[in-house]
Design a protein around this motif. Structure first.
Motif, PDB file in Angstrom:
ATOM      1  N   PRO A 168       0.836  -1.211   0.000  1.00 33.98           N
ATOM      2  CA  PRO A 168       0.000   0.000   0.000  1.00 33.98           C
ATOM      3  C   PRO A 168       0.870   1.260   0.000  1.00 33.98           C
ATOM      4  N   PRO A 169       0.657   2.163  -0.947  1.00 31.00           N
ATOM      5  CA  PRO A 169       1.478   3.367  -1.032  1.00 31.00           C
ATOM      6  C   PRO A 169       1.040   4.460  -0.061  1.00 31.00           C
ATOM      7  N   LEU A 170       1.918   5.430   0.105  1.00 30.31           N
ATOM      8  CA  LEU A 170       1.609   6.623   0.889  1.00 30.31           C
ATOM      9  C   LEU A 170       0.749   7.573   0.067  1.00 30.31           C
ATOM     10  N   LEU A 171       0.054   8.486   0.739  1.00 31.57           N
ATOM     11  CA  LEU A 171      -0.789   9.454   0.042  1.00 31.57           C
ATOM     12  C   LEU A 171       0.037  10.324  -0.895  1.00 31.57           C
ATOM     13  N   ARG A 172       1.209  10.765  -0.425  1.00 29.68           N
ATOM     14  CA  ARG A 172       2.049  11.644  -1.247  1.00 29.68           C
ATOM     15  C   ARG A 172       2.579  10.913  -2.480  1.00 29.68           C
ATOM     16  N   GLU A 173       2.734   9.600  -2.381  1.00 29.46           N
ATOM     17  CA  GLU A 173       3.194   8.826  -3.525  1.00 29.46           C
ATOM     18  C   GLU A 173       2.107   8.719  -4.588  1.00 29.46           C
ATOM     19  N   VAL A 174       0.878   8.468  -4.151  1.00 28.34           N
ATOM     20  CA  VAL A 174      -0.240   8.303  -5.078  1.00 28.34           C
ATOM     21  C   VAL A 174      -0.496   9.586  -5.866  1.00 28.34           C
ATOM     22  N   LYS A 175      -0.225  10.735  -5.261  1.00 30.00           N
ATOM     23  CA  LYS A 175      -0.411  12.018  -5.951  1.00 30.00           C
ATOM     24  C   LYS A 175       0.483  12.125  -7.182  1.00 30.00           C
ATOM     25  N   GLU A 176       1.574  11.372  -7.202  1.00 31.20           N
ATOM     26  CA  GLU A 176       2.504  11.397  -8.332  1.00 31.20           C
ATOM     27  C   GLU A 176       2.241  10.271  -9.336  1.00 31.20           C
ATOM     28  N   TYR A 177       1.263   9.433  -9.063  1.00 31.21           N
ATOM     29  CA  TYR A 177       0.975   8.291  -9.924  1.00 31.21           C
ATOM     30  C   TYR A 177       0.393   8.731 -11.273  1.00 31.21           C
ATOM     31  N   THR A 178       0.774   8.013 -12.320  1.00 29.29           N
ATOM     32  CA  THR A 178       0.108   8.147 -13.604  1.00 29.29           C
ATOM     33  C   THR A 178      -1.113   7.231 -13.594  1.00 29.29           C
ATOM     34  N   LYS A 179      -1.941   7.304 -14.619  1.00 33.53           N
ATOM     35  CA  LYS A 179      -3.089   6.400 -14.696  1.00 33.53           C
ATOM     36  C   LYS A 179      -2.617   4.948 -14.760  1.00 33.53           C
ATOM     37  N   TYR A 180      -1.490   4.743 -15.399  1.00 33.07           N
ATOM     38  CA  TYR A 180      -0.937   3.390 -15.483  1.00 33.07           C
ATOM     39  C   TYR A 180      -0.551   2.889 -14.098  1.00 33.07           C
ATOM     40  N   ASP A 181       0.111   3.753 -13.314  1.00 31.84           N
ATOM     41  CA  ASP A 181       0.530   3.376 -11.964  1.00 31.84           C
ATOM     42  C   ASP A 181      -0.664   3.095 -11.057  1.00 31.84           C
ATOM     43  N   LEU A 182      -1.769   3.809 -11.284  1.00 32.86           N
ATOM     44  CA  LEU A 182      -2.956   3.658 -10.436  1.00 32.86           C
ATOM     45  C   LEU A 182      -3.536   2.249 -10.470  1.00 32.86           C
ATOM     46  N   GLN A 183      -3.160   1.474 -11.487  1.00 27.10           N
ATOM     47  CA  GLN A 183      -3.662   0.104 -11.578  1.00 27.10           C
ATOM     48  C   GLN A 183      -3.197  -0.745 -10.406  1.00 27.10           C
ATOM     49  N   ARG A 184      -2.148  -0.310  -9.694  1.00 26.97           N
ATOM     50  CA  ARG A 184      -1.708  -1.011  -8.484  1.00 26.97           C
ATOM     51  C   ARG A 184      -2.831  -1.052  -7.451  1.00 26.97           C
ATOM     52  N   LEU A 185      -3.760  -0.091  -7.543  1.00 21.60           N
ATOM     53  CA  LEU A 185      -4.816   0.035  -6.541  1.00 21.60           C
ATOM     54  C   LEU A 185      -6.083  -0.739  -6.908  1.00 21.60           C
ATOM     55  N   LEU A 186      -5.989  -1.599  -7.904  1.00 24.56           N
ATOM     56  CA  LEU A 186      -7.157  -2.370  -8.319  1.00 24.56           C
ATOM     57  C   LEU A 186      -7.496  -3.504  -7.356  1.00 24.56           C
ATOM     58  N   VAL A 187      -6.544  -3.885  -6.521  1.00 29.23           N
ATOM     59  CA  VAL A 187      -6.755  -5.016  -5.618  1.00 29.23           C
ATOM     60  C   VAL A 187      -6.394  -4.617  -4.186  1.00 29.23           C
ATOM     61  N   VAL A 188      -6.785  -5.442  -3.244  1.00 23.93           N
ATOM     62  CA  VAL A 188      -6.438  -5.213  -1.838  1.00 23.93           C
ATOM     63  C   VAL A 188      -4.914  -5.309  -1.684  1.00 23.93           C
ATOM     64  N   PRO A 189      -4.276  -4.331  -1.051  1.00 22.93           N
ATOM     65  CA  PRO A 189      -2.823  -4.377  -0.882  1.00 22.93           C
ATOM     66  C   PRO A 189      -2.404  -5.500   0.059  1.00 22.93           C
ATOM     67  N   GLY A 190      -1.122  -5.862   0.010  1.00 18.53           N
ATOM     68  CA  GLY A 190      -0.660  -6.989   0.803  1.00 18.53           C
ATOM     69  C   GLY A 190       0.529  -6.702   1.691  1.00 18.53           C
ATOM     70  N   CYS A 191       0.772  -7.627   2.614  1.00 13.70           N
ATOM     71  CA  CYS A 191       1.953  -7.555   3.477  1.00 13.70           C
ATOM     72  C   CYS A 191       3.212  -7.896   2.694  1.00 13.70           C
ATOM     73  N   THR A 192       3.065  -8.771   1.720  1.00 13.90           N
ATOM     74  CA  THR A 192       4.194  -9.169   0.891  1.00 13.90           C
ATOM     75  C   THR A 192       3.714  -9.379  -0.532  1.00 13.90           C
ATOM     76  N   GLY A 193       4.661  -9.389  -1.467  1.00 13.36           N
ATOM     77  CA  GLY A 193       4.311  -9.556  -2.863  1.00 13.36           C
ATOM     78  C   GLY A 193       5.544  -9.855  -3.692  1.00 13.36           C
ATOM     79  N   LEU A 194       5.382  -9.793  -4.994  1.00  9.75           N
ATOM     80  CA  LEU A 194       6.499 -10.106  -5.888  1.00  9.75           C
ATOM     81  C   LEU A 194       7.667  -9.155  -5.682  1.00  9.75           C
ATOM     82  N   TRP A 195       7.372  -7.898  -5.358  1.00  7.55           N
ATOM     83  CA  TRP A 195       8.434  -6.908  -5.140  1.00  7.55           C
ATOM     84  C   TRP A 195       9.297  -7.298  -3.951  1.00  7.55           C
ATOM     85  N   GLN A 196       8.654  -7.694  -2.849  1.00  6.12           N
ATOM     86  CA  GLN A 196       9.385  -8.020  -1.630  1.00  6.12           C
ATOM     87  C   GLN A 196      10.296  -9.229  -1.791  1.00  6.12           C
TER      88      GLN A 196
END
Length: 225
Positions: free
Chosen positions: A150-178
């Protein structure tokens, strides 16, 4: 973020589409696993919670044991995320002075030798123990065991529409990035890993990520800081 806005950027970026009907069974089982897994984790790791809490207070008695921070979840819904405090008590006030030393790209801040991190903080960050209180977020339904961070509010303000797709699902404790480098991976690469997860997520992938996360916690990778 409204459902209309969600449909709009799904349409604009057809690389990620979510068919709720097809995934209904998966999402139901995923939620059952989240509830049982978080309850089991909170019970099993209770002694670690106590030890870490004592260590945090001994090093810096002024600050709280649990650090809370507003994060952005599914469809832009804000929620309060919990972590063990790994920084000095006034860390947020000092962030502005450190932004010029950012060592990652895009809408994130990462600094390997961040002077705000406490001694116990470095240890619990390295092993991801600082993230354990998020099991409570999982139990509440704000987060899942596996998903995009889950991103910070200040991070989301810089998101493009493409980046916003990260918010399509419930965020997790861990993921592919971790489990694929964490802080050594830049923002754009993180987004691509998250979208890859969203496109292909299933129970087998979730279990594989959870098992690899446990391995990383036992034997931290160099990208953990």
């Amino acid at each position: 973020m409204s459902n209309l806005a969600e449909r709009e950027y799904i349409h604009l970026h057809t690389g990620v589409t979510i068919n709720a009907e097809q995934q209904r069974s998966y999402l139901l089982v995923k939620r059952i696993i989240d509830i049982s897994g978080s309850l089991f984790g909170l019970f099993l790791l209770g002694i670690i919670f106590v030890v870490v809490a004592i260590a945090i207070k001994l090093e810096d008695p002024k600050g709280p044991i649990i650090f809370t921070q507003k994060r952005v979840g599914k469809n832009g819904k804000e929620f309060k995320m919990y972590k063990f405090r790994s920084m000095i008590s006034d860390a947020e006030n000092r962030l502005e002075d450190l932004l010029k030393f950012n060592e990652t790209t895009g809408a994130m801040f990462k600094m390997k030798d961040d002077p705000r991190i406490t001694n116990i903080g470095r240890l619990i960050r390295k092993t991801s123990i600082d993230e354990l209180p998020q099991l409570w977020n999982v139990l509440l339904g704000d987060m899942s065991l596996v998903g995009p961070r889950p991103p910070l509010l200040r991070e989301v303000k810089e998101y493009t529409k493409y980046d916003l797709q990260r918010l399509l699902v419930v965020p997790g404790c861990t993921g592919l990035w971790q489990v694929n480098g964490r802080s050594d991976i830049g923002f754009n690469e993180m987004v691509e890993l998250d979208l890859q997860y969203i496109r292909t997520r299933n129970l087998k992938l979730d279990f594989r990520i959870i098992l690899k996360t446990i391995k990383v916690m036992i034997k931290p990778e160099k990208g953990a800081y």
